[in-house]
Design a protein around this motif. Structure first.
Motif, PDB file in Angstrom:
ATOM      1  N   GLU A 161      43.862  81.281  68.995  1.00 52.10           N
ATOM      2  CA  GLU A 161      43.595  81.273  67.566  1.00 52.10           C
ATOM      3  C   GLU A 161      42.793  80.057  67.117  1.00 52.10           C
ATOM      4  N   LEU A 199      51.119  88.420  71.254  1.00 48.09           N
ATOM      5  CA  LEU A 199      49.821  88.855  70.727  1.00 48.09           C
ATOM      6  C   LEU A 199      49.584  90.331  71.012  1.00 48.09           C
ATOM      7  N   LEU A 225      54.838  96.383  62.358  1.00 47.50           N
ATOM      8  CA  LEU A 225      54.258  95.743  63.524  1.00 47.50           C
ATOM      9  C   LEU A 225      55.203  94.649  63.993  1.00 47.50           C
ATOM     10  N   ALA A 243      55.330  91.342  64.575  1.00 43.87           N
ATOM     11  CA  ALA A 243      54.551  90.128  64.340  1.00 43.87           C
ATOM     12  C   ALA A 243      55.190  88.931  65.035  1.00 43.87           C
ATOM     13  N   ILE A 244      54.358  87.966  65.434  1.00 45.04           N
ATOM     14  CA  ILE A 244      54.882  86.675  65.884  1.00 45.04           C
ATOM     15  C   ILE A 244      55.205  85.869  64.628  1.00 45.04           C
ATOM     16  N   ARG A 257      57.966  79.148  67.861  1.00 44.13           N
ATOM     17  CA  ARG A 257      57.755  80.558  67.539  1.00 44.13           C
ATOM     18  C   ARG A 257      58.240  81.484  68.655  1.00 44.13           C
ATOM     19  N   SER A 288      40.583  90.124  58.307  1.00 42.90           N
ATOM     20  CA  SER A 288      39.611  89.843  59.361  1.00 42.90           C
ATOM     21  C   SER A 288      39.315  88.359  59.517  1.00 42.90           C
ATOM     22  N   ASP A 330      43.957  84.651  61.816  1.00 46.36           N
ATOM     23  CA  ASP A 330      44.195  84.583  63.242  1.00 46.36           C
ATOM     24  C   ASP A 330      44.962  85.779  63.747  1.00 46.36           C
ATOM     25  N   ILE A 331      44.746  86.072  65.033  1.00 45.98           N
ATOM     26  CA  ILE A 331      45.393  87.239  65.616  1.00 45.98           C
ATOM     27  C   ILE A 331      46.906  87.207  65.432  1.00 45.98           C
ATOM     28  N   SER A 332      47.510  86.060  65.577  1.00 53.02           N
ATOM     29  CA  SER A 332      48.977  86.045  65.509  1.00 53.02           C
ATOM     30  C   SER A 332      49.474  86.140  64.071  1.00 53.02           C
ATOM     31  N   ILE A 333      48.584  86.044  63.102  1.00 50.70           N
ATOM     32  CA  ILE A 333      48.979  86.092  61.690  1.00 50.70           C
ATOM     33  C   ILE A 333      48.671  87.461  61.073  1.00 50.70           C
ATOM     34  N   ALA A 341      49.288  90.540  61.946  1.00 49.58           N
ATOM     35  CA  ALA A 341      50.396  91.497  61.884  1.00 49.58           C
ATOM     36  C   ALA A 341      51.375  91.126  60.771  1.00 49.58           C
TER      37      ALA A 341
END
Ligand SMILES: Nc1ncnc2c1ncn2[C@@H]1O[C@H](COP(=O)(O)OP(=O)(O)OP(=O)(O)O)[C@@H](O)[C@H]1O
Ligand SMILES: Nc1ncnc2c1ncn2[C@@H]1O[C@H](COP(=O)(O)OP(=O)(O)O)[C@@H](O)[C@H]1O
Ligand code: SF4
Ligand SMILES: [Mg+2]
Ligand SMILES: [Mg+2]
Lengths: 352, 265
Positions: free
Chosen positions: A51, A264, A279, A281-282, A301, B183, B186-189, B191
């Motif tokens: 990220e 991820l 979903l 999610a993390i 996390r 878009s 971040d990818i982890s956010i 979701a």
């Protein structure tokens, strides 16, 4: 494809060991890169994912020695390219490597083009210098290159200035410039993020073709997992300034070893599944790079964290093919670079 | 039942000027005859490549841009035919969430103030009422209300998007247009935010127009999907059908570039 041995008898085109990069900032010392080791072989495509702020750009700029000296501190046990020590090169030598042997595409395309030179001139300049082409030949080649990156009617856009191109078009020009000197390594920092899907596919095709025909190696920095799946041989996942997992692209998607990678991939919505649901999610947020924890950067996390995680930072060690990590660790205590032979590795204390 | 939103033959052409004299060199048909209906509680995905006109559709629906022609009917009311006063009364019921959380929030206003702005403009709430409502909104989107006094730059991208969502919810809208809401995250956010959008939809019975190029998310979140190309909708189908039997080459190209489901099948 079996890569030929390089001058130093190894197969690694680029080899980085024990890289540390820090920035001096108003917020304090930013620990952007922490003990990063990896290598890229001739013709190989390595994807570096993670990220924003996790240290991807800093890693590459350190390797290329493009960071401002007074605001940053870089040290490494080794940075070598074709067996040559890049840390020992003078500025002129480094410039030559960057221009001719390593092609680069940066994150901000507009900032890396010269606003007062035409698009055509910026391309022919590099062709004339690095490939020693004459004016005419350089122009023809430049137009070919622009066409290959999807600029429509390139001859008529040849004399345009950067501000007359859209952001996506500038990005494609940058890609054309990077490819123009036929580098043996291409380093691309999030190059297709600003491009739409069809252009992106076109660029990825072009790059794949160059890899096949010229054995060009590349490091593709991205946070787009679909790009990784379609492009990379091998993937390195970064978190909190360190590589936390590396594996063949297939293996990474099929059997992610690190809890962050698992998280991820699990957070992507499924395509086949019917019904929606929530979903996975993390939770939480990436760490503050000025205050990285002493132990594992992902601990806050991580669903599997236990006491050791907050005390000791886990090293990058082989992830088992069904063999418990603990046993493998007993056999590999020394620090090893991430390399193609090494298979999957993860930095995690958890045994699964 | 009348749809919540009906768009009929919507067009928006921009004129293009070139050179020193700013001659009119032609026009860009950003939106060129778009029609669709959006039912209450439904989520319609709008996908298509960069520059195909998605944002322009959104902006004309909200009258942030005047359409060149076409009809926009919101809850039975033709927005072009209605008086400015009536239009102002309808405004709060349509909101937008933006892609760029940096430029969509005023950098000099603390986030509590940003969330309260629509309340100030469209309601006669007292200060205390506004403060309570801001606290309530922040907790709905998962932000600690103690952070209300902070400036946007002190937040992460995901937190700023939560602020944007709280602000969009302030006036209890019926329709929210989400223009690439994840878009830039971040990818982890991503979701986390998608889950939040689903939760508030269920809780408040919201209707979404969801603009995105992330087909996985579109499939996950949307009931129907419209595929746009060069200002026109070229394909519209239920999410299920579209992903099973994509008709348009562009849709097919996009689907083929998606990675396999990792780990599970
Ligand atoms: N104010 C304007 N003046 C002139 N042309 C414009 C203006 N706004 C948009 N356009 C043009 O209209 C077309 C559609 O733009 P729009 O912003 O709606 O695209 P989009 O589908 O949202 O793209 P993206 O996915 O990149 O956000 C583009 O060709 C754009 O250049
Ligand atoms: N010139 C700089 N000065 C201070 N901090 C920086 C500088 N460049 C990057 N950083 C910080 O270093 C960390 C890693 O940044 P970067 O390598 O750009 O991340 P990525 O490319 O993965 O998004 C971040 O915390 C970022 O804020
Ligand atoms: S080391 Fe511990 S906290 Fe870090 S990823 Fe592994 S289990 Fe989680
Ligand atoms: Mg970066
Ligand atoms: Mg847009």
């Amino acid at each position: 494809m079996t890569p030929e041995l390089l001058d130093d008898g190894s197969r690694d085109l680029l080899r980085v060991r024990g890289l540390h990069t820090q920035f001096l900032s108003d917020r304090g010392l930013v620990h952007a890169v922490n003990d990063v080791s990896f290598s890229v072989r001739r013709g190989e495509a390595l994807a570096l994912v993670g990220e924003s702020g996790c240290g991807k750009t800093a890693t590459m700029l350190s390797v290329l020695r493009l960071l401002p000296r007074h605001r940053s501190r870089v040290r490494a046990d080794e940075v070598s390219f074709k067996g040559r020590d890049l840390l020992g090169l003078d500025d002129e030598g480094m410039r030559r490597v960057r221009g001719a042997e390593i092609g680069m595409i940066f994150q901000d395309p507009r900032a890396s083009l010269n606003p007062v030179l035409t698009i055509g001139r910026q391309l022919t300049e590099s062709l004339e210098v690095h490939l020693r082409l004459g004016r005419r030949a350089a122009r023809d080649r430049a137009i070919e290159l622009l066409e290959s990156v999807g600029i429509p009617r390139p001859a008529s856009r040849f004399d345009d200035f950067p501000h007359q191109f859209s952001g996506g078009m500038c990005q494609r020009v940058m890609i054309a410039i990077a490819l123009s000197c036929e580098p043996s390594l291409l380093i691309a920092d999030e190059p297709t993020t600003a491009l739409d899907a069809t252009i992106q596919a076109q660029i990825l095709d072009l790059v794949s073709e160059l890899r096949a025909t010229r054995e060009m190696a590349m490091i593709w920095i991205t946070h787009d997992l679909s790009v990784v799946a379609s492009l990379a041989d091998r993937v390195a996942v970064m978190y909190g300034g360190s590589i936390v997992e590396t594996a063949g692209a297939r293996r990474l998607f099929d059997a992610p070893a690190h809890p962050y990678t698992q998280g991820l991939l699990a957070s992507l919505p499924a395509l086949g599944e019917e019904g929606r649901g929530r979903l996975t999610a993390i939770p939480g947020q990436p760490p503050d790079m000025t205050r990285l924890p002493e132990g594992c950067a992902f601990a806050a996390r991580c669903p599997h964290a236990f006491d050791r995680c907050t005390l000791e930072r886990p090293p990058l060690l082989p992830a088992g093919k069904g063999v418990p990590l603990r046993e493998q660790r007993a056999h590999s205590s020394e620090k090893q670079a991430v390399s193609a032979e090494a298979g999957a590795r993860a930095a995690c204390w958890w045994d699964g | 039942m009348t749809p919540l939103l009906e768009v009929v033959g919507l067009k928006k052409h921009f004129s293009v000027h070139r050179g020193m004299m700013q001659r009119r060199a032609g026009s860009v048909r950003a939106v060129d005859g778009v029609s669709f209906r959006l039912h209450r509680g439904e989520t319609l995905g709008l996908v298509g490549e960069s520059g195909c006109g998605k944002t322009t559709v959104a902006r004309t629906i909200l009258r942030l841009t005047e359409p060149t022609s076409g009809r926009i009917v919101f809850d039975g009311v033709d927005l072009a035919a209605v008086s400015p006063v009536a239009l102002r009364a309808l405004r709060p019921r349509m909101q937008m969430i933006f892609q760029d959380t940096h430029s969509s929030l005023n950098p000099r206003l603390n986030v509590g103030r940003s969330i309260a702005e629509p309340l100030l403009e469209h309601t006669s709430m007292t200060r205390g009422q506004r403060r309570d409502r801001v606290g309530e909104l922040m907790s709905i989107v998962g932000l600690d209300s103690k952070l209300a006094g902070r400036l946007p730059h002190e937040f992460s991208g995901g937190q700023r998007q939560r602020v944007g969502i709280a602000r969009a919810l302030a006036l209890k809208p019926d329709l929210i247009i989400c223009d690439e809401p994840i878009s830039s995250l971040d990818i982890s956010i991503q979701a986390q935010i998608v889950n939040l959008l689903a939760d508030i939809q269920e809780e408040f019975g919201l209707t979404y127009l969801f603009i995105s190029h992330d087909l996985r998310m579109v499939k996950h979140l949307c009931d129907r999907v419209a595929v746009m190309n060069e200002g026109k909708i070229v394909e519209m189908a239920s999410a299920r059908t579209l992903f099973r039997e994509p008709d348009h080459p562009y849709t097919r190209a996009l689907l083929s570039s998606l990675p396999r489901r990792p780990g599970r099948s």
